[in-house]
Design an enzyme around this catalytic site. Structure first.
Site, short mmCIF file in Angstrom:
data_model
loop_
_atom_site.label_atom_id
_atom_site.label_comp_id
_atom_site.label_asym_id
_atom_site.label_seq_id
_atom_site.Cartn_x
_atom_site.Cartn_y
_atom_site.Cartn_z
CD GLU A 81 96.88 35.50 46.60
OE1 GLU A 81 97.76 36.38 46.46
OE2 GLU A 81 96.87 34.44 45.96
CE LYS A 261 100.26 36.34 43.10
NZ LYS A 261 99.46 35.81 44.21
CG ASP A 277 108.67 52.57 46.97
OD1 ASP A 277 107.92 51.79 46.36
OD2 ASP A 277 109.24 53.54 46.43
CG HIS A 376 94.38 29.36 47.06
ND1 HIS A 376 94.80 30.50 47.70
CD2 HIS A 376 93.70 29.75 45.97
CE1 HIS A 376 94.39 31.55 47.01
NE2 HIS A 376 93.71 31.12 45.96
P1 HMG Z 1 97.46 22.26 56.58
O1 HMG Z 1 98.56 21.26 56.46
O2 HMG Z 1 96.05 21.81 56.38
O3 HMG Z 1 97.58 23.02 57.96
O4 HMG Z 1 97.79 23.45 55.58
P2 HMG Z 1 97.39 22.44 59.43
O5 HMG Z 1 95.93 22.44 59.75
O6 HMG Z 1 98.17 21.17 59.61
O7 HMG Z 1 98.12 23.61 60.26
C1 HMG Z 1 99.53 23.80 60.24
C2 HMG Z 1 99.82 25.26 60.50
O8 HMG Z 1 99.46 26.03 59.34
C3 HMG Z 1 99.04 25.86 61.66
O9 HMG Z 1 99.70 25.60 62.88
C4 HMG Z 1 99.05 27.33 61.31
O10 HMG Z 1 100.30 27.89 61.65
C5 HMG Z 1 98.91 27.28 59.78
P3 HMG Z 1 98.86 25.67 64.27
O11 HMG Z 1 98.43 27.07 64.50
O12 HMG Z 1 97.69 24.74 64.10
O13 HMG Z 1 99.84 25.21 65.31
N1 HMG Z 1 97.49 27.36 59.36
C6 HMG Z 1 96.76 28.47 59.39
N2 HMG Z 1 97.05 29.73 59.78
C7 HMG Z 1 96.09 30.67 59.65
N3 HMG Z 1 94.85 30.40 59.18
C8 HMG Z 1 94.50 29.15 58.79
C9 HMG Z 1 95.49 28.13 58.90
N4 HMG Z 1 95.48 26.81 58.59
C10 HMG Z 1 96.73 26.36 58.90
N5 HMG Z 1 93.29 28.93 58.34
C11 HMG Z 1 97.57 25.45 54.34
C12 HMG Z 1 96.82 24.37 55.12
C13 HMG Z 1 96.56 26.33 53.63
C14 HMG Z 1 98.36 26.27 55.34
C15 HMG Z 1 98.52 24.73 53.33
O14 HMG Z 1 97.74 23.96 52.45
C16 HMG Z 1 99.41 25.66 52.56
O15 HMG Z 1 100.40 26.14 53.06
N6 HMG Z 1 99.09 25.89 51.26
C17 HMG Z 1 99.80 26.83 50.42
C18 HMG Z 1 98.87 27.97 50.10
C19 HMG Z 1 99.55 29.10 49.36
O16 HMG Z 1 100.70 29.05 49.01
N7 HMG Z 1 98.81 30.16 49.15
C20 HMG Z 1 99.27 31.34 48.49
C21 HMG Z 1 98.28 31.77 47.46
S1 HMG Z 1 98.40 30.74 46.01
C22 HMG Z 1 99.48 31.68 45.02
O17 HMG Z 1 99.15 32.74 44.62
C23 HMG Z 1 100.91 31.35 44.88
C24 HMG Z 1 101.38 30.18 44.03
O18 HMG Z 1 100.89 30.22 42.72
C25 HMG Z 1 102.88 30.30 44.04
C26 HMG Z 1 103.57 29.22 43.31
O19 HMG Z 1 103.02 28.69 42.33
O20 HMG Z 1 104.72 28.92 43.70
C27 HMG Z 1 100.92 28.92 44.65
#
Ligand code: HMG
Length: 422
Positions: A81, A261, A277, A376
């Protein structure tokens, strides 16, 4: 150490492996597994389960610089994902800056049960079982002497009478210290050995003898305390909304399911990487979410106004193992465990519960802030581009254009790909 991981995600695979080499956490043997992308071979797979026709691959990622109990970990993730790894890295970085996660392993034992029915006097049956406790524990230990030799074994017996639709069950719970193993086979062997004695003590009939995945004797708590300012410019505002999101997940089962989730986006990824597991862990934690008679969000966030901190906590059953199952067989699992410095079962459980809390923090911060789609979908763009037919040569350009589209979906991706493939 923190510096070498910053921007890890911006590097190509060879550069990432160089960073791992530089961090000096993997042996040469395990580095070569990664360099050669060595996976489970067919013969091994064919000996593991039934009717094998091939093997199945998923991406193997890492979340670097993840601090648990003052130790730094590079956490292996197996997930398909997009944005899960980025999210955990993001929250892990915020928590690392705030002192890291602190954990407590409350216990590490497994529970199994024998259910009996057709018992004329359940009160007397329960009494006889409790009077014979020592003998029953000895019978269980004798059925699995190797765990006793290692220092574990049967520890306690509890009994309950449960009634359902006119049938009374006497249920005998056996509590076992399984040490480093998950213990399913161990428990099942011990429980089956008790069946005969229990039938004669109760003058009833044994229905089944089986491990329970409701592992309430393997609870682990993870906590973190984040100064508001570490959540960004509007940190206090976000912290207060994260507290509200935590309350909402306790109040509404529709929200609780999604909230949890999100927690398992992280936990499942690491459980799979560690060769454990994941169905058992899901069953255990999802049933724990309903422990108070209502399915609820598993984490709790609250603001400490005086200290100006967001305080997070989660307690989960986490009966993972460091030996047994596919742990010693799958080469990728060996590397994943190597990245974590081959943790014992309790340490692995502490890391896993902390990962769950981190994953939840990242999701809630996004949900109560800019919304989940911004981060995301930005990362989902790559999957859309691949689905639309982008190739290794043009994917970066296509993703860049796709991210600028008003509607980032498959139709838009296809239009851009067509343009590039003309
Ligand atoms: P951002 O603020 O744009 O990140 O967040 P940034 O550019 O300021 O970077 C901060 C740090 O994030 C980085 O530090 C990395 O550690 C990491 P640095 O290395 O620069 O010192 N980071 C990354 N790591 C790997 N690949 C990347 C990357 N970008 C930043 N491309 C971010 C962007 C997507 C991280 C933020 O918007 C976020 O955390 N969003 C949440 C996304 C999420 O939860 N996804 C899960 C899937 S959605 C779901 O299924 C679950 C849900 O429904 C659960 C719920 O409802 O509770 C949401």
């Amino acid at each position: 150490m923190e510096k070498i991981w910053s921007g890890f995600y911006k590097k190509n695979i060879n550069e990432r492996l160089e960073v791992i080499e530089q961090a000096d956490i993997l042996s040469e043997e395990y580095l070569s597994v990664l360099r050669n992308n060595e996976v489970l071979d067919f013969d091994m797979a064919n000996n593991m389960v039934e009717n094998v026709i091939g093997t199945f691959s998923l991406p193997f990622s890492v979340v670097p610089n993840f601090i648990v109990d003052n130790k730094e970990y590079v956490v292996p993730f197996i997930t398909e994902e997009p944005s899960v790894v980025a999210a955990c890295s993001n929250a892990g970085k915020i928590v690392a800056k705030s002192g890291g996660f602190k954990t407590e392993v409350l216990d590490r034992k497994m529970i199994g049960h024998v259910a009996l029915y057709n018992i004329a006097n359940t009160v007397e049956a329960v009494e006889r079982i409790l009077q014979s406790k020592d003998l029953l524990l000895k019978t269980a230990d004798e059925a699995y002497p190797s765990i006793v030799a290692r220092g574990g074994g049967a520890r306690d017996i509890e009994v309950k009478v449960l009634s359902e639709d006119g049938t009374d069950f006497v249920v005998v719970y056996l509590i076992v210290d399984t040490l480093e193993a998950m213990g399913a086979n161990m428990l099942n062997t011990m429980l089956e050995a008790l069946k005969f004695s229990l039938e004669s003590l109760t003058e009833g009939v044994a229905l089944m003898a089986i491990l329970s995945n409701y592992a309430t004797r393997s609870l682990v708590t993870a906590k973190c305390a984040i100064p508001f300012e570490n959540l960004g410019e509007n940190g206090e505002y976000l912290a207060k909304r994260i507290e509200l999101a935590s309350k909402f997940a306790k109040a509404d089962v529709y929200r609780a399911a999604t909230h949890n989730k999100g927690i398992f986006n992280g936990i499942d990824s690491v459980v799979i990487a560690s060769g454990n597991d994941w169905r058992a862990i899901e069953a255990s934690c999802q049933s724990y979410a309903a422990k108070d008679g209502k399915y609820q969000g598993l984490s709790t966030w609250r603001c400490d106004e005086e200290a100006k901190m967001l305080i997070g906590g989660i307690t989960l059953p986490m009966p993972v193992a460091s030996v047994g199952g596919s742990i010693g067989i799958n080469p990728t699992v060996k590397v994943a465990r190597g990245l974590l410095n081959n943790p014992d079962a309790k340490t692995l459980a502490s890391i896993l519960v902390s990962v769950g809390l981190a994953q939840n923090l990242a999701a809630l911060k996004a949900l109560v802030g800019d919304g989940i789609q911004k981060g995301h979908m930005k990362l989902h763009a790559k999957s859309l581009a691949i689905l639309a037919g982008a190739t290794n040569d043009n994917i970066e350009l296509i993703v860049e254009e796709l991210r600028k589209e008003k509607h980032m979906n498959l139709a838009s991706a296809k239009k851009i790909v067509e343009k590039y493939n003309k």
